[in-house]
Design a protein around this motif. Structure first.
Motif, PDB file in Angstrom:
ATOM      1  N   TYR A  24     -75.196  -1.417 -45.935  1.00 26.21           N
ATOM      2  CA  TYR A  24     -75.813  -1.924 -44.711  1.00 26.21           C
ATOM      3  C   TYR A  24     -75.354  -3.360 -44.488  1.00 26.21           C
ATOM      4  N   ARG A  25     -74.918  -3.638 -43.298  1.00 21.55           N
ATOM      5  CA  ARG A  25     -74.518  -4.998 -42.976  1.00 21.55           C
ATOM      6  C   ARG A  25     -75.758  -5.849 -42.722  1.00 21.55           C
ATOM      7  N   ARG A  26     -75.579  -7.137 -42.765  1.00 24.71           N
ATOM      8  CA  ARG A  26     -76.680  -8.059 -42.487  1.00 24.71           C
ATOM      9  C   ARG A  26     -77.225  -7.814 -41.077  1.00 24.71           C
ATOM     10  N   GLY A  27     -78.530  -7.697 -40.956  1.00 31.16           N
ATOM     11  CA  GLY A  27     -79.178  -7.451 -39.673  1.00 31.16           C
ATOM     12  C   GLY A  27     -79.402  -5.984 -39.361  1.00 31.16           C
ATOM     13  N   ALA A  28     -78.843  -5.100 -40.172  1.00 28.24           N
ATOM     14  CA  ALA A  28     -79.013  -3.667 -39.932  1.00 28.24           C
ATOM     15  C   ALA A  28     -80.448  -3.245 -40.251  1.00 28.24           C
ATOM     16  N   VAL A  29     -80.960  -2.276 -39.504  1.00 25.51           N
ATOM     17  CA  VAL A  29     -82.295  -1.735 -39.742  1.00 25.51           C
ATOM     18  C   VAL A  29     -82.174  -0.549 -40.696  1.00 25.51           C
ATOM     19  N   LEU A  30     -82.815  -0.667 -41.849  1.00 27.30           N
ATOM     20  CA  LEU A  30     -82.775   0.406 -42.828  1.00 27.30           C
ATOM     21  C   LEU A  30     -83.845   1.452 -42.535  1.00 27.30           C
ATOM     22  N   ALA A  84     -93.818  -0.049 -41.128  1.00 24.80           N
ATOM     23  CA  ALA A  84     -93.140  -1.325 -40.922  1.00 24.80           C
ATOM     24  C   ALA A  84     -91.641  -1.086 -40.765  1.00 24.80           C
ATOM     25  N   THR A  85     -90.960  -2.101 -40.278  1.00 22.03           N
ATOM     26  CA  THR A  85     -89.503  -2.063 -40.138  1.00 22.03           C
ATOM     27  C   THR A  85     -88.873  -2.847 -41.276  1.00 22.03           C
ATOM     28  N   VAL A  86     -87.833  -2.291 -41.861  1.00 22.86           N
ATOM     29  CA  VAL A  86     -87.117  -2.946 -42.963  1.00 22.86           C
ATOM     30  C   VAL A  86     -85.714  -3.296 -42.479  1.00 22.86           C
ATOM     31  N   THR A  87     -85.370  -4.586 -42.518  1.00 21.75           N
ATOM     32  CA  THR A  87     -84.097  -5.084 -42.008  1.00 21.75           C
ATOM     33  C   THR A  87     -83.325  -5.790 -43.115  1.00 21.75           C
TER      34      THR A  87
END
Length: 218
Positions: A24-30, A84-87
């Protein structure tokens, strides 16, 4: 304490082996808030931010998590939608395992109790942090939040300083400390001036953990 630190090394290795490797690149939403919990991610490298969207539309940061964590495990176990959102704060590597396979993995290794215990400990930790923020001074609030983040994802160096990749702006840090952005910045600048910590872009370095701990009890 994270998931990897809670389970035997062979159990962690088995989890990673069964998952599908993803980068996952930086800023991507997992993981996205409200999504169906169809899978979990075993994080082996990088730092992620866990945040929750309030009804007002405000994004509330809850925690930072690093390598050795399992993400989305409670939704998978309880068959609930993501809370929740994980980024990705940094570039990350994770191993994705379907929810049903993760439940089977926990049963084989008899780890259900460990997962629930970790969840309860995290809940109590967050409740204690928020309860403390109500009674603490502004300086102690910031010190407590910084210390909490350093304990979660800090990287110590040979000199004893601890580097923390924040992955959040000053506004989000202010939300965590239940303060205004200007008040948080004033305290951070004061800590920087006295050498307790060093401010950087998207990161900070705790130079004196003992002084920070003392400040958190003011």
């Amino acid at each position: 304490m994270n998931f990897r630190g809670l389970v035997p090394e062979e159990a962690w290795a088995d989890l990673v082996q069964r998952g599908q490797r993803r980068q996952y690149r930086r800023g991507a939403v997992l993981l996205g808030q409200g999504e169906t919990a169809t899978a979990v991610i075993a994080l082996t490298d990088g730092i992620v931010k866990v945040a929750q969207s309030a009804r007002s539309g405000e994004r509330v940061p809850l925690a930072l998590r690093g390598a050795g964590e399992v993400l989305g495990e409670m939704g998978a176990l309880l068959d609930h939608r993501r809370s929740a959102t994980v980024t990705a704060v940094t570039a990350c590597t994770g191993y994705v395992l379907p929810a049903h396979a993760f439940r089977g993995y926990l049963a084989r290794h008899r780890l259900e109790g460990a997962v629930y215990r970790l969840a309860v400990e995290r809940m109590q930790e967050n409740e204690n942090l928020h309860a403390a923020l109500i009674r603490l001074s502004p300086r102690a609030r910031v010190a407590r939040v910084v210390g909490h983040l350093a304990a979660e994802v800090g990287t110590p160096d040979a000199d004893g300083a601890v580097s923390v990749q924040l992955g959040m702006d000053r506004e989000e840090l202010a939300v965590m400390a239940a303060m205004s952005r200007s008040s948080v910045m004033a305290v951070l600048r004061d800590f920087h001036a006295t050498g307790v910590l060093t401010l950087g872009r998207g990161r900070l370095v705790v130079n004196d953990s003992v002084a920070l701990a003392e400040l958190s009890e003011e």
